[in-house]
Design an enzyme around this catalytic site. Sequence first.
Site, PDB file in Angstrom:
ATOM      1  N   ARG A  16     -22.227  34.366  27.041  1.00  0.00           N
ATOM      2  CA  ARG A  16     -22.478  34.625  25.624  1.00  0.00           C
ATOM      3  C   ARG A  16     -23.660  35.577  25.476  1.00  0.00           C
ATOM      4  O   ARG A  16     -23.634  36.481  24.629  1.00  0.00           O
ATOM      5  CB  ARG A  16     -22.740  33.323  24.861  1.00  0.00           C
TER       6      ARG A  16
ATOM      7  N   CYS B 247     -30.953  29.924  20.540  1.00  0.00           N
ATOM      8  CA  CYS B 247     -29.617  29.667  21.081  1.00  0.00           C
ATOM      9  C   CYS B 247     -28.610  30.146  20.045  1.00  0.00           C
ATOM     10  O   CYS B 247     -28.823  31.177  19.412  1.00  0.00           O
ATOM     11  CB  CYS B 247     -29.445  28.187  21.410  1.00  0.00           C
TER      12      CYS B 247
END
Length: 270
Positions: free
Chosen positions: A171, A229
């Site tokens: 990611r 995050c």
Amino acid sequence: MSPLITPGDLAALPAASVLDVRWALGGPPGIESYRQGHVPGAVFCDLEADLAAPAGPEGRHPLPEAGRFQAAMRRLGVSGSRPVVVYDDAGAMSAARAWWTLRYFGHPDVRVLDGGLRAWTAEGRSVSDETPEVPPGDFTARPGGMPVLDAAAAAELAADGILLDARAAERYRGEVEPIDPVAGHIPGAVSAPTTENVDPSGRFHRPHFLRERFNTLGAVPGMAVGTYCGSGVTAAHQVLALQVAGIPAALYVGSWSHWVADPSRPVATG
């Protein structure tokens, strides 16, 4: 005092409030697992309802308003004068959000059950399917107990300090993005997946191991450190691991879901 607690120390801890914070992105709801069995005396804390405000421009899990959080914690029996222990069944990935949020709103004594429910049952300790009735707590929420970053501060830290990206490496690189509308990372951020903070049993690595890990990533003494995050959940786990290592760090609560809400903010890949 360590932010972690062992099952044995929890069993011997008098008058603690114990919160079961089981949660998984996309479900199933953690309350279902709680009803099947939990640490005796624990009450269920809903990450979505109790530890975050509704999703919106500030991200998928923005901070709750102080009064709302205070009411939720009082309903769960939390008092400022009594220790709180939080746990989940996924390496503390969601329990850390409860730890961080309680610390941010001023609770002085919050610990995470190292290894979670798996560690508890691995020692042969019993679980309960009864929902306890707890008297209301008297916790008073006072914001500011933990350092936070907004988007501008996160960008500045990525350039002049160390900003750790707690998501999976793929990611970070922008190869996949299963949740947010844009793939990639904040320019200058360093990939540091939270999964590497714990061992296969879900227990945190030893402080010296974590310290060496973060030092290698650039989080050395004298360097300002922050983390983010996808939506401020697993990044709280990163702050917890950094604290175990003796390294203070700030949390970008809005994280990637907030960063990409503004198309003018730059995005890096690779």
